[in-house]
Design a protein around this motif. Structure first.
Motif, PDB file in Angstrom:
ATOM      1  N   SER A 248       8.248  12.151  -1.733  1.00 52.20           N
ATOM      2  CA  SER A 248       8.110  10.892  -2.170  1.00 52.20           C
ATOM      3  C   SER A 248       9.334  10.350  -2.685  1.00 52.20           C
ATOM      4  O   SER A 248       9.556   8.979  -2.669  1.00 52.20           O
ATOM      5  CB  SER A 248       7.259  10.893  -3.424  1.00 52.20           C
TER       6      SER A 248
ATOM      7  N   LEU B 117       1.363  12.391  -0.048  1.00 46.80           N
ATOM      8  CA  LEU B 117       1.736  11.179   0.247  1.00 46.80           C
ATOM      9  C   LEU B 117       1.236  10.630   1.583  1.00 46.80           C
ATOM     10  O   LEU B 117       1.131   9.414   1.984  1.00 46.80           O
ATOM     11  CB  LEU B 117       3.380  11.013   0.144  1.00 46.80           C
TER      12      LEU B 117
ATOM     13  N   MET C  17       1.638  21.143   2.411  1.00 49.14           N
ATOM     14  CA  MET C  17       2.495  20.496   3.541  1.00 49.14           C
ATOM     15  C   MET C  17       3.206  21.324   4.385  1.00 49.14           C
ATOM     16  O   MET C  17       3.981  22.252   3.786  1.00 49.14           O
ATOM     17  CB  MET C  17       3.493  19.612   2.677  1.00 49.14           C
TER      18      MET C  17
ATOM     19  N   ARG D 204       0.845  -1.134   0.118  1.00 48.81           N
ATOM     20  CA  ARG D 204      -0.021   0.018   0.066  1.00 48.81           C
ATOM     21  C   ARG D 204       0.650   1.238   0.029  1.00 48.81           C
ATOM     22  O   ARG D 204       0.475   2.315  -0.573  1.00 48.81           O
ATOM     23  CB  ARG D 204      -0.866   0.039   1.071  1.00 48.81           C
ATOM     24  N   ILE D 205       1.971   1.330   0.700  1.00 51.33           N
ATOM     25  CA  ILE D 205       2.757   2.376   0.943  1.00 51.33           C
ATOM     26  C   ILE D 205       3.558   2.445  -0.475  1.00 51.33           C
ATOM     27  O   ILE D 205       3.779   3.738  -1.017  1.00 51.33           O
ATOM     28  CB  ILE D 205       3.720   2.302   2.136  1.00 51.33           C
TER      29      ILE D 205
ATOM     30  N   GLU E 106       0.604  11.822  -9.494  1.00 47.59           N
ATOM     31  CA  GLU E 106       0.006  12.877  -9.615  1.00 47.59           C
ATOM     32  C   GLU E 106       0.535  14.325  -9.692  1.00 47.59           C
ATOM     33  O   GLU E 106       0.140  15.097 -10.261  1.00 47.59           O
ATOM     34  CB  GLU E 106      -0.745  12.885  -8.258  1.00 47.59           C
TER      35      GLU E 106
ATOM     36  N   GLY F 273       1.298   4.069  -2.960  1.00 49.89           N
ATOM     37  CA  GLY F 273       0.921   5.453  -2.510  1.00 49.89           C
ATOM     38  C   GLY F 273       1.854   6.368  -2.933  1.00 49.89           C
ATOM     39  O   GLY F 273       1.713   7.418  -3.563  1.00 49.89           O
ATOM     40  N   ILE F 274       2.944   5.822  -2.953  1.00 51.07           N
ATOM     41  CA  ILE F 274       4.273   6.647  -3.469  1.00 51.07           C
ATOM     42  C   ILE F 274       4.056   6.672  -5.030  1.00 51.07           C
ATOM     43  O   ILE F 274       3.975   7.820  -5.654  1.00 51.07           O
ATOM     44  CB  ILE F 274       5.504   6.053  -3.021  1.00 51.07           C
TER      45      ILE F 274
ATOM     46  N   ARG G  94      -1.926   9.180   1.524  1.00 50.57           N
ATOM     47  CA  ARG G  94      -1.753   7.743   1.017  1.00 50.57           C
ATOM     48  C   ARG G  94      -1.414   6.687   2.098  1.00 50.57           C
ATOM     49  O   ARG G  94      -2.029   5.632   1.963  1.00 50.57           O
ATOM     50  CB  ARG G  94      -1.071   7.646  -0.397  1.00 50.57           C
ATOM     51  N   ILE G  95      -0.499   7.137   2.708  1.00 51.16           N
ATOM     52  CA  ILE G  95       0.244   5.950   3.677  1.00 51.16           C
ATOM     53  C   ILE G  95      -0.900   6.095   4.797  1.00 51.16           C
ATOM     54  O   ILE G  95      -0.921   4.516   5.057  1.00 51.16           O
ATOM     55  CB  ILE G  95       1.407   6.604   4.279  1.00 51.16           C
TER      56      ILE G  95
ATOM     57  N   GLN H  37       1.413   6.514  -6.718  1.00 48.64           N
ATOM     58  CA  GLN H  37       0.177   7.547  -7.173  1.00 48.64           C
ATOM     59  C   GLN H  37       0.654   8.987  -7.016  1.00 48.64           C
ATOM     60  O   GLN H  37       0.002   9.700  -7.778  1.00 48.64           O
ATOM     61  CB  GLN H  37      -0.877   6.849  -6.361  1.00 48.64           C
ATOM     62  N   THR H  38       1.499   9.138  -5.929  1.00 52.75           N
ATOM     63  CA  THR H  38       1.773  10.577  -5.634  1.00 52.75           C
ATOM     64  C   THR H  38       2.773  11.080  -6.606  1.00 52.75           C
ATOM     65  O   THR H  38       2.559  12.079  -7.226  1.00 52.75           O
ATOM     66  CB  THR H  38       2.313  10.610  -4.354  1.00 52.75           C
TER      67      THR H  38
ATOM     68  N   ASN I  88       5.410  17.421  -2.393  1.00 56.44           N
ATOM     69  CA  ASN I  88       5.140  15.965  -2.429  1.00 56.44           C
ATOM     70  C   ASN I  88       6.033  15.314  -3.380  1.00 56.44           C
ATOM     71  O   ASN I  88       6.377  14.068  -2.895  1.00 56.44           O
ATOM     72  CB  ASN I  88       3.618  15.686  -3.078  1.00 56.44           C
TER      73      ASN I  88
END
Lengths: 386, 386
Positions: free
Chosen positions: A245, B210, B1, A213-214, A224, A217-218, B213-214, A220-221, A241
């Motif tokens: 990341s 991020l 952030m 998942r992490i 984005e 998430g990275i 997401r985490i 996806q970020t 971000n």
């Protein structure tokens, strides 16, 4: 999930305007060697911020550490450290300057014949000369890990080193540093961080749900923020971000408890050593053909990646997995990064065999998460990327 | 952030069979105080594994640290540390034993009048007596952070403390320890970790893509593994992902660069101090009414949570946000945890005012991410949870 040990003692200082904290972060009473690259920090204001923060410290400078830091260059810095009785190193730069500084941190305390042994014989470093970093280029993650890559021009070698003694004591990450970076370097940074995640994530299902998942998430970020980073590096939201990341992509957290691949890096390093192609671009060249070659072993994870990162919900596992490779290549293209070796050189015939020979020479004969990528298989992967 | 500093130097040693590494992790040449709770470690084999690993160390034992560790109990341990010239503390237990050990680590070096000052006057600890932990109950995350909560029965107080000197040097997390835990404690552990994430995630959009997401990844993992953890704690895949999620929920990473709430915890602590209700259950009581009360401020983030964690793709922001609160309450119910104060006591009338008075007495008059939850608003939140 595999058993693991996690130890990341670097203090990260993140955000706009934080470089001034160097005053307190760098120990007083020790002579400091400030290391940097070709001088871009003198144009973007970082040099001024650093020297102002260290105005009451004793500082010696060493500039000229190049991309893919060269052993011969670093030996000159090593002389200075010894002659000047330096007690603390401060890397101000991107991954190359930081990696070079890690080599120096290790080399100055190394008692063997020649410091090249650290790389050639893969000697782990348990104690290094203390150092900190000011990051000027988000990409490699070197600011929060204990690994480094050093090159040697005369032998066309590019080798890795590391060990628990090589964590920066601190790293300052100010996202506004990306404002002055050329688009080429920004694109390289995104591709580099993206591939770092992929090397740790794209293997086979290992029941490490949270790590997956992490990693997702990275990815996806990065997807984005990448267009915003490239079109407007003044966009602080995108920049911050992006920078965070890049750090999280290679600060150990997503690699713990899971199998990792790293064959893309090991093969791609040969392209930089031979042709001088930017590191990130060599990754983008090798990744698609590596995943195509190892499709059967990676297809379950590729399908999960298709579902969760690209929202591909229809099709068989194989179909989703193929789309995943295609989408990854398209993402590199969206960064302006070409993904075939022939996009970079006309002189590629026979290079697969050269890579195979070099990997053998470096003892890297079993790559990938299953240790089944022999030099011959690596040659095929390179040929598929012509 | 937001700008942030991140420093998490604890070495985490994770996986089945890792307790034996204590032999090398605990320094030799120092007298060790091994701290534990009511003795469950003597039934589940952990005590034997620890004492075997430390058979060549000098070890003194202190048992009887209770859930919500009590100041009076800890003072007895403090006497032993001083009288026996203890040089290293080893917590073997859950969050209560670890938190109690953190208090001791700080108190033994504290030079003020009375160690209660550390809590009452919120004195940060920059240097503590070194300690490590063997985690026996995944829940609080205390194994990889520098915070602690200590209670004092005679004054019905439950206060927090912390500081950079209070990170464990190491923590050993062996997921098989959950096999012997009662279902009630497993459910509490899931709810506790889940709420830890929510306190750091459920505020307002802060452009920390991020971190979001985490956080969402931890919540998704907990939702995925919770039913398996409760029905079959021998399921190592579920146990290991549960344990790692609990650590990641409160080891600083998801709180950096974002606003945090923590009002649910601050209000809920009063329920434990007054009624003795399990910590995790008090969180489940307070969370839904806290989010309902602060709905307008949290609705954007609640809607994002509905979309990404519960896959709610239709409806307005308000509709999605309402479903999010409902789904969260249903998740607590699925763990067998009731979410109204009247499920636990008949004697709740007027307790909202009691909470308001206690919060005032502790100087906690501005809670939540906007610092606008006054004791009066907290009273309303408690009343909504009757």
């Amino acid at each position: 999930m595999n058993n693991f040990e996690l130890y990341v003692p670097t203090k990260l200082v993140f955000g706009e305007g934080e470089i001034k904290k160097l005053t307190d972060l760098v120990p007083k009473g020790k002579k400091v060697l400030m290391l940097y690259g070709g001088g871009s920090i003198k144009k973007n204001g970082v040099y001024d911020q650093v020297t102002e923060a260290l105005s009451s410290h004793k500082v010696v400078e060493f500039s000229g550490i190049e991309a893919n830091p060269q052993y011969q260059t670093l030996l000159k810095a090593l002389e200075i450290i010894k002659n000047e009785n330096i007690g603390f190193l401060l890397a101000v730069g991107g991954g190359s300057v930081i990696d070079g500084t890690k080599f120096l941190s290790s080399a100055v305390l190394y008692e063997g014949d020649t410091p090249w042994d650290i790389l050639a014989n893969r000697i782990r470093t348990y104690e290094g000369l203390p150092f900190g970093t000011v990051l000027t280029l988000p990409a490699t993650g070197s600011e929060m890990n204990s690994g480094a890559v050093v090159s040697r021009k005369e032998t066309q070698e590019k080798l890795t080193m590391g060990g628990p003694g090589l964590f920066p004591q601190f790293s300052i990450c100010d996202p506004t540093v990306i404002r002055s970076l050329p688009q080429r370097q920004l694109a390289n940074g995104v591709a580099d961080a993206y591939t770092h995640v992929m090397e740790q994530y794209m293997t086979y299902p290992a029941n490490a749900f949270l790590q997956d998942r992490i990693s997702e998430g990275i990815l996806q970020t990065l997807i984005e923020v990448a267009p915003k980073v490239l079109t407007d590096p003044n966009d602080y939201v995108a920049a911050s971000n992006f920078m965070w990341s890049c750090t999280m992509a290679l600060n150990s957290y997503i690699q713990k408890g899971v199998p990792t691949d790293w064959s893309v890096h090991m093969i791609a390093h040969e392209l930089t050593a031979h042709y001088g192609i930017d590191h990130a671009r060599t990754l983008a060249i090798i990744l698609p053909s590596a995943y195509t070659k190892k499709f059967d072993q990676k297809k379950e994870k590729l399908a999960q990646y298709a579902e969760r990162v690209f929202n591909i919900q229809t099709g068989t596992v194989e179909e989703k997995a193929k789309v995943a490779i295609q989408k990854t290549e398209e993402f590199f293209h969206s960064l302006g990064i070409k993904t075939k070796l022939s996009d970079y050189t006309d002189n590629y015939q026979g290079f697969g065999d050269t890579v195979a020979e070099n990997l053998k020479a470096h003892g890297m004969v079993k790559l990938g998460e299953h240790r089944d990528i022999t030099p011959e298989v690596a040659a095929e992967i390179v040929e598929m990327a012509y």
